[in-house]
Design a protein around this motif. Structure first.
Motif, PDB file in Angstrom:
ATOM      1  N   CYS A  10      -5.613   1.003  -2.943  1.00  0.00           N
ATOM      2  CA  CYS A  10      -4.417   1.245  -1.745  1.00  0.00           C
ATOM      3  C   CYS A  10      -4.775   1.665  -0.748  1.00  0.00           C
ATOM      4  N   LEU A  11      -5.579   2.045  -0.280  1.00  0.00           N
ATOM      5  CA  LEU A  11      -6.286   1.765   0.580  1.00  0.00           C
ATOM      6  C   LEU A  11      -6.988   0.098   0.661  1.00  0.00           C
ATOM      7  N   CYS A  12      -7.562  -0.877   0.120  1.00  0.00           N
ATOM      8  CA  CYS A  12      -7.984  -1.715   0.090  1.00  0.00           C
ATOM      9  C   CYS A  12      -7.549  -2.366  -1.269  1.00  0.00           C
ATOM     10  N   THR A  13      -7.471  -4.147  -1.186  1.00  0.00           N
ATOM     11  CA  THR A  13      -7.158  -4.623  -2.819  1.00  0.00           C
ATOM     12  C   THR A  13      -8.036  -4.227  -3.827  1.00  0.00           C
ATOM     13  N   ASN A  14      -7.881  -4.299  -5.087  1.00  0.00           N
ATOM     14  CA  ASN A  14      -8.966  -3.962  -5.833  1.00  0.00           C
ATOM     15  C   ASN A  14     -10.159  -4.779  -6.072  1.00  0.00           C
ATOM     16  N   ASN A  15     -10.931  -4.647  -6.140  1.00  0.00           N
ATOM     17  CA  ASN A  15     -12.279  -5.515  -5.805  1.00  0.00           C
ATOM     18  C   ASN A  15     -13.727  -4.915  -6.162  1.00  0.00           C
ATOM     19  N   TRP A  16     -12.866  -3.707  -7.434  1.00  0.00           N
ATOM     20  CA  TRP A  16     -14.419  -2.613  -8.248  1.00  0.00           C
ATOM     21  C   TRP A  16     -14.917  -3.731  -8.639  1.00  0.00           C
TER      22      TRP A  16
END
Length: 131
Positions: free
Chosen positions: A19-25
């Protein structure tokens, strides 16, 4: 849970990854500049923001710092607003908000016109799990 008639502002709970950033967990993705800008304007108009994320510990601290570097401040992090706790005399585990922004969200409407959609959705999900 939030009641804008009583509080006089909207409470917005926003997820971090996706949401606030692209998903890069477990890392942090690229900023969603449009959403960040929109939330900053909403907060400048007196609305309250809650960071609502599954991150915890060091990963949560890094997310909060990342948001601050992008000029995004929160009134609560993974928690209800203090004034909501006072108003309702408890701190529910469910974060109360008027608006939830989450990349995994699905809006649920309880109307007759939606019932066929929901019945079909749950049948499809159940069918996929059984396969």
């Amino acid at each position: 849970m939030a009641d804008t008639k009583i509080l006089g502002y909207r409470v917005i709970a926003v997820d971090f990854d996706g949401c606030l950033c692209t998903n890069n967990w477990p890392g942090i993705g690229q900023p969603n500049r449009q959403l960040i800008r929109t939330l900053k304007v909403a907060r400048s108009r007196g609305n309250k923001l809650i960071l609502w994320t599954c991150r915890e510990g060091d990963a949560l601290n890094e997310a909060v710092k990342w948001c601050a570097r992008h000029g995004l401040q929160f009134d609560a992090v993974n928690d209800n607003l203090p004034e909501m706790n006072e108003l309702f005399k408890n701190n529910s585990r469910k974060v109360g908000a008027d608006i939830y922004i989450d990349d995994k969200a699905m809006r649920v409407e309880y109307t007759k016109t939606e019932s066929d959609f929901w019945d079909g959705l749950f049948e499809r999900v159940a069918g996929e799990e059984d396969a």
